[in-house]
Motif scaffolding. Structure first.
Motif, PDB file in Angstrom:
ATOM      1  N   GLU A  82       0.782  -1.288   0.136  1.00 37.15           N
ATOM      2  CA  GLU A  82       0.080   0.094   0.025  1.00 37.15           C
ATOM      3  C   GLU A  82       0.627   1.281  -0.087  1.00 37.15           C
ATOM      4  OE1 GLU A  82      -3.468   2.276   2.660  1.00 37.15           O
ATOM      5  OE2 GLU A  82      -3.089  -0.002   2.989  1.00 37.15           O
ATOM      6  N   ILE A  83       2.102   1.174   0.638  1.00 31.58           N
ATOM      7  CA  ILE A  83       2.699   2.266   0.622  1.00 31.58           C
ATOM      8  C   ILE A  83       3.761   2.602  -0.557  1.00 31.58           C
ATOM      9  CG2 ILE A  83       4.862   3.254   1.784  1.00 31.58           C
ATOM     10  CD1 ILE A  83       4.148   1.754   4.321  1.00 31.58           C
ATOM     11  N   ASP A  84       4.291   1.183  -0.971  1.00 31.34           N
ATOM     12  CA  ASP A  84       4.977   1.077  -2.485  1.00 31.34           C
ATOM     13  C   ASP A  84       5.097   0.058  -2.835  1.00 31.34           C
ATOM     14  OD1 ASP A  84       7.069   1.245  -4.447  1.00 31.34           O
ATOM     15  OD2 ASP A  84       8.637   1.593  -2.859  1.00 31.34           O
ATOM     16  N   PRO A  85       4.217  -0.085  -4.066  1.00 32.67           N
ATOM     17  CA  PRO A  85       3.963  -1.497  -4.827  1.00 32.67           C
ATOM     18  C   PRO A  85       5.303  -2.108  -5.174  1.00 32.67           C
ATOM     19  CG  PRO A  85       2.497   0.289  -5.762  1.00 32.67           C
ATOM     20  CD  PRO A  85       3.536   0.897  -4.786  1.00 32.67           C
ATOM     21  N   ASP A  86       6.328  -1.492  -5.095  1.00 39.21           N
ATOM     22  CA  ASP A  86       7.694  -2.122  -5.513  1.00 39.21           C
ATOM     23  C   ASP A  86       8.682  -2.198  -4.199  1.00 39.21           C
ATOM     24  OD1 ASP A  86       6.962  -2.780  -8.136  1.00 39.21           O
ATOM     25  OD2 ASP A  86       7.828  -0.731  -9.003  1.00 39.21           O
ATOM     26  N   TRP A  87       8.060  -2.274  -3.281  1.00 36.39           N
ATOM     27  CA  TRP A  87       8.932  -2.365  -1.912  1.00 36.39           C
ATOM     28  C   TRP A  87       9.698  -3.810  -1.846  1.00 36.39           C
ATOM     29  CZ3 TRP A  87       8.868  -6.234   1.687  1.00 36.39           C
ATOM     30  CH2 TRP A  87       7.928  -7.303   1.587  1.00 36.39           C
ATOM     31  N   ASN A  88       9.403  -4.615  -2.494  1.00 37.73           N
ATOM     32  CA  ASN A  88      10.281  -5.777  -2.816  1.00 37.73           C
ATOM     33  C   ASN A  88      10.745  -6.020  -4.166  1.00 37.73           C
ATOM     34  OD1 ASN A  88      11.554  -8.183  -2.608  1.00 37.73           O
ATOM     35  ND2 ASN A  88       9.763  -9.258  -1.763  1.00 37.73           N
ATOM     36  N   PRO A  89      11.569  -5.305  -4.789  1.00 41.09           N
ATOM     37  CA  PRO A  89      12.258  -5.285  -6.202  1.00 41.09           C
ATOM     38  C   PRO A  89      12.267  -6.871  -6.840  1.00 41.09           C
ATOM     39  CG  PRO A  89      13.262  -3.692  -5.010  1.00 41.09           C
ATOM     40  CD  PRO A  89      12.621  -4.763  -3.802  1.00 41.09           C
ATOM     41  N   ARG A  90      12.906  -7.705  -5.982  1.00 40.87           N
ATOM     42  CA  ARG A  90      12.935  -9.314  -6.403  1.00 40.87           C
ATOM     43  C   ARG A  90      11.760  -9.773  -7.089  1.00 40.87           C
ATOM     44  NH1 ARG A  90      16.110  -9.672  -1.373  1.00 40.87           N
ATOM     45  NH2 ARG A  90      14.491 -10.411  -0.518  1.00 40.87           N
ATOM     46  N   GLU A  91      10.343  -9.384  -6.668  1.00 42.53           N
ATOM     47  CA  GLU A  91       9.095  -9.699  -7.200  1.00 42.53           C
ATOM     48  C   GLU A  91       9.146  -9.614  -8.682  1.00 42.53           C
ATOM     49  OE1 GLU A  91       5.698  -8.380  -4.967  1.00 42.53           O
ATOM     50  OE2 GLU A  91       6.445  -9.743  -3.235  1.00 42.53           O
ATOM     51  N   TYR A  92       9.989  -8.495  -9.261  1.00 47.56           N
ATOM     52  CA  TYR A  92       9.714  -8.245 -10.906  1.00 47.56           C
ATOM     53  C   TYR A  92      11.145  -8.545 -11.363  1.00 47.56           C
ATOM     54  CZ  TYR A  92      11.880  -3.493  -9.728  1.00 47.56           C
ATOM     55  OH  TYR A  92      12.441  -2.621  -9.433  1.00 47.56           O
ATOM     56  N   GLY A  93      12.140  -8.905 -10.748  1.00 45.11           N
ATOM     57  CA  GLY A  93      13.286  -9.121 -11.342  1.00 45.11           C
ATOM     58  C   GLY A  93      14.257  -8.126 -11.036  1.00 45.11           C
ATOM     59  N   GLY A  94      14.196  -7.317  -9.974  1.00 48.09           N
ATOM     60  CA  GLY A  94      15.082  -6.201  -9.847  1.00 48.09           C
ATOM     61  C   GLY A  94      15.978  -6.416  -8.708  1.00 48.09           C
ATOM     62  N   THR A  95      16.502  -5.313  -8.061  1.00 45.92           N
ATOM     63  CA  THR A  95      17.155  -5.177  -7.056  1.00 45.92           C
ATOM     64  C   THR A  95      16.912  -3.988  -6.354  1.00 45.92           C
ATOM     65  OG1 THR A  95      19.204  -4.083  -8.053  1.00 45.92           O
ATOM     66  CG2 THR A  95      19.230  -6.314  -8.173  1.00 45.92           C
ATOM     67  N   GLY A 146      10.726  -6.910 -16.052  1.00 46.70           N
ATOM     68  CA  GLY A 146       9.897  -5.785 -15.262  1.00 46.70           C
ATOM     69  C   GLY A 146      10.857  -4.849 -15.374  1.00 46.70           C
ATOM     70  N   GLN A 147      12.107  -4.824 -15.402  1.00 47.91           N
ATOM     71  CA  GLN A 147      12.841  -3.663 -15.324  1.00 47.91           C
ATOM     72  C   GLN A 147      12.519  -2.780 -16.587  1.00 47.91           C
ATOM     73  OE1 GLN A 147      16.721  -5.518 -14.700  1.00 47.91           O
ATOM     74  NE2 GLN A 147      16.868  -4.595 -12.635  1.00 47.91           N
ATOM     75  N   ARG A 148      12.495  -3.586 -17.701  1.00 53.62           N
ATOM     76  CA  ARG A 148      12.271  -2.973 -19.102  1.00 53.62           C
ATOM     77  C   ARG A 148      10.867  -2.156 -19.044  1.00 53.62           C
ATOM     78  NH1 ARG A 148      15.003  -7.389 -21.282  1.00 53.62           N
ATOM     79  NH2 ARG A 148      13.182  -8.667 -21.725  1.00 53.62           N
TER      80      ARG A 148
END
Length: 245
Positions: A82-95, A146-148
């Protein structure tokens, strides 16, 4: 206590479990960090409101970091999302580091628009975004899907590729090769041996036996043209400790 009364108290912010109370305090610090930096991709060393929010978020991203109880873990993950949808970047292949740079880039775009042009030397929270964007464009194929997708959402596209060489066309020598490259390597070797690092300020001029050498500019240009370097040249740079080589 009747369940309806318990629900009323919970709506007022009552937390029954001391462990949940501590977690809620850290969640408040996470909200404050997001309000300041527009991301929860905090460095491990980050702190705010007297809370080690960076370490707390790093622990939350670990397997089982949100608690052993599945329902509690889902609830906590939802609060962070709710605060940040990308709080865990590993879920989309990021760091975390990549997400922190991306979040800084997002601050340059108005809501619903794209970034467009990044002014050379543009800095946000100490991040050189023009250089970072150029690196992402150059290394586009190495990025996760996900990064692209996230970069494309901001209008960032891959660097233009040079047309393929026609059959029978003599191969071009790598740009920056030959004697100029060897002089640069010699100057960088001298600098690294003395300073213990390959991080050369762009304005740095190294005094060599062959005369002054604009080493900072050479290193920057070599990085920009790294795809045109030969394997042997990249190996020379890697031997000196140049990470991107």
């Amino acid at each position: 206590m009747p369940s309806e009364r318990a629900a009323d108290l919970e709506a007022l912010g009552i937390v029954w479990d001391p462990a949940d109370a501590a977690w809620e305090e850290n969640l408040g610090a996470a909200r404050a960090y997001f309000q300041t930096y527009a991301t929860l991709a905090a460095p491990v060393s980050a702190a705010i409101l007297g809370k080690p929010v960076g370490q707390w978020l790093a622990n939350a991203r670990k397997q089982g970091g949100l608690g052993k109880d599945p329902e509690r873990a889902r609830r906590r993950a939802a609060l962070l999302t709710e605060i940040d949808p990308d709080w865990n970047p590993r879920e989309y292949g990021g760091t975390v580091d990549w997400q922190r740079h991306y979040a800084a880039l997002k601050t340059l775009a108005a809501p619903g628009s794209v970034v467009g042009y990044v002014e050379p030397g543009a800095m946000v929270h100490g991040i050189d975004l023009s250089r970072w964007v150029a690196t992402q464009q150059q290394d586009w194929e190495r990025l996760s899907e996900g990064q692209r997708e996230r970069l494309a959402h901001l209008g960032i596209t891959p660097a233009k590729q040079r047309p393929a060489t026609e059959p029978g066309t003599p191969a071009r020598k790598p740009r920056g090769g030959g004697k100029a490259f060897e002089r640069g390597i010699a100057a960088l070797t001298q600098y690294t041996a003395r300073e213990g690092t390959t991080a050369v300020p762009r304005a740095w001029v190294e005094q060599t036996p062959d005369g002054p050498h604009k080493l900072g500019v050479w290193v920057s240009n070599t990085r920009t043209r790294r795809t045109s370097l030969s394997d042997a040249q990249r190996e020379q740079l890697a031997t000196l400790g140049v990470d991107w080589a």
